[in-house]
Design an enzyme around this catalytic site. Structure first.
Site, PDB file in Angstrom:
ATOM      1  N   GLY A 104      -0.466   4.438   0.335  1.00  0.00           N
ATOM      2  CA  GLY A 104      -1.251   5.549   0.843  1.00  0.00           C
ATOM      3  C   GLY A 104      -0.444   6.340   1.855  1.00  0.00           C
ATOM      4  CB  SER A 105      -1.405   8.789   4.443  1.00  0.00           C
ATOM      5  OG  SER A 105      -2.403   8.004   5.060  1.00  0.00           O
ATOM      6  CB  CYS A 107     -11.922  11.054   8.818  1.00  0.00           C
ATOM      7  SG  CYS A 107     -11.891  12.747   9.458  1.00  0.00           S
ATOM      8  CB  CYS A 116     -11.331  14.082  14.737  1.00  0.00           C
ATOM      9  SG  CYS A 116     -12.641  14.299  13.506  1.00  0.00           S
ATOM     10  N   GLY A 128       0.815  -1.215   0.000  1.00  0.00           N
ATOM     11  CA  GLY A 128       0.000   0.000   0.000  1.00  0.00           C
ATOM     12  C   GLY A 128       0.841   1.252   0.000  1.00  0.00           C
TER      13      GLY A 128
END
Length: 443
Positions: free
Chosen positions: A35-36, A193, A373, A33
């Site tokens: 991603g981030s 999120c 968040c 992966g």
């Protein structure tokens, strides 16, 4: 052994290391992966070995991912709020791969931990000394009947910030609404999120206020969860805000189907009964879950996430001690956010480094569940929720201000600072969240 091929990248004046089909099939570290989580930890691992005076070779770390592009997904809320164009948050994946990492542009289909190997969708076998799984999660659009059809229809009034293809439709629907019912949803269960569904609601409410439409639009929030947020401190503040702003809240209402032709949404309650709601504009946060190729693998837990120790990020099966996981695909019982990855990556890196050198993880590198968040509550306002396992607040600025109160400074962190830090530092392994540029010291 054939060396990795190189290809010139047009987006940047440098070379990107690719692994061709005839390339080596064994790497010291394989990351699944890009991603981030994958890019951050791959770079941090390289930097950690280099800092210790034992640098890895340029073809020792491989990343497997067939995606042509990389996305900064937290930015999609800004797109839905009309603050940024969505093109700001997409870049070609190859432009983000430094020369010390090898990109294998294929997706993993199966894991065979007994032989320290993964198999790609083309049938290629790749062996590893250590494995990091950073594959993300799966968005189950079709779990909500009629949703996919509604999202594809530009006249349906249905949109979602949870996809690059639809996040700009959110803004179009918000701007186009003159009267009626604006309904915002959040599913029960795990999503990435978890604050995002209400972020866009708050921004829409504020936009209606600022443009003189508020008296003609009823805003309501239907959530499958029992409260506004999982952490009581912030949940209480958000619920108070909801009441002050006259937003109707319906808890434990899970979106089951969308009838775009009649602009009707059906919600299911815990007792099995259903409620039909008429909408003019409907924003949907879809259901999510583990990726099938992980769920069906021997490295998954009973739910389908990669089973890792919640403090060390090492696999819980003693036979798979050379496997680690980070981010959304992991079993870590914390909110799935980019901020969580900034705290997880240095812990995983230190434990992997220690494991390679000693056969055991570090005695001190432990993850406490930190996540964050940044809750947009209006244009120019943001509530910065930060917490650890068990919903315990762990606030960066808590000694100075009450972070359950929205502030303009926090807003600019979300809008301006975090996106810049992500592209310029986090993906390069040089950003450590609340610690900024300072890598945690576990000595």
């Amino acid at each position: 052994m054939l060396c990795a091929s190189r290809r010139l990248v047009t987006a940047t004046p440098r070379l990107v290391r690719y692994a061709s089909t005839g390339s080596k099939d064994h790497y010291k570290v394989v990351v699944v992966g890009a991603g981030s989580g994958g890019l951050s930890v791959a770079n941090q691992i390289y930097h950690r070995f280099k800092a210790a005076g034992t640098p890895l070779n340029k073809d020792d770390i491989a990343i497997l991912d067939a995606a042509p592009d990389h996305y900064y997904q937290p930015g999609w809320t800004l797109v839905g709020a009309g603050l940024k164009p969505k093109t700001d948050f997409r870049r070609p994946l190859e432009s983000l791969i430094p020369s010390h990492l090898t990109l294998i542009p294929e997706n993993v289909s199966t894991f065979t931990p007994s032989s320290n190997s993964v198999t790609t969708s083309t049938g290629r076998s790749v062996n590893y000394d250590t494995l990091v799984v950073a594959a993300g999660l799966q968005i189950n659009w079709d779990n909500i009947q009629g949703l996919s059809k509604a999202l594809a229809d530009p006249t349906s009034g249905v949109s979602s910030i949870y996809a690059y293809e639809t996040c700009d439709k959110v803004w179009e629907d918000i701007e186009g609404l003159r009267s009626g019912n604006a309904v915002f949803t959040q599913p029960a269960g795990v999503i990435k999120c978890a604050g995002a569904p209400q972020k866009i609601m708050w921004m829409a409410w504020d936009r209606f206020q600022k443009t003189g439409r508020a008296d003609n639009i009823n805003v309501s929030f239907y959530t499958g969860m029992p409260s506004m947020f999982s952490v009581k401190k912030y949940s209480d503040a958000l619920n108070e805000l909801r009441l002050q702003r006259g937003i109707d809240g319906f808890f434990e209402h899970n979106l089951a189907s969308v009838d775009s032709g009649n602009h009707k949404a059906t919600f299911k309650k815990p007792d099995g009964s259903t409620v039909d709601v008429d909408y003019t504009t409907l924003h949907v946060a879809p259901q999510m879950g583990p990726l099938k190729f992980i769920k069906d693998s021997p490295i998954a837990d009973s739910v389908g996430w990669v089973a890792v120790d919640q403090e060390t990020l090492q696999h819980t099966n003693p036979e798979y001690k050379n496997i680690f996981a980070i981010g959304d695909c992991s079993s870590l019982p914390t909110s799935k956010t980019a901020a969580a990855i900034t705290a997880q990556a240095p812990v995983l890196t230190e434990n992997l480094y220690s494991f390679v050198n000693t056969g055991e993880v570090s005695a001190k590198a432990r993850y406490d569940g930190y996540t964050s968040c940044p809750l947009l509550t209006a244009y120019g306002e943001l509530m910065l929720a930060e917490f650890t396992y068990g919903g315990v607040p762990k606030e960066t600025f808590g000694q100075f201000v009450d972070q359950s109160k929205s502030r303009r400074f926090f807003y600019h962190l979300k809008k301006d600072v975090f996106p810049a830090a992500y592209w310029s530092y986090m993906l390069k392994g040089k950003w450590f969240g609340s610690k900024g540029f300072i890598r945690p010291n576990y000595s």
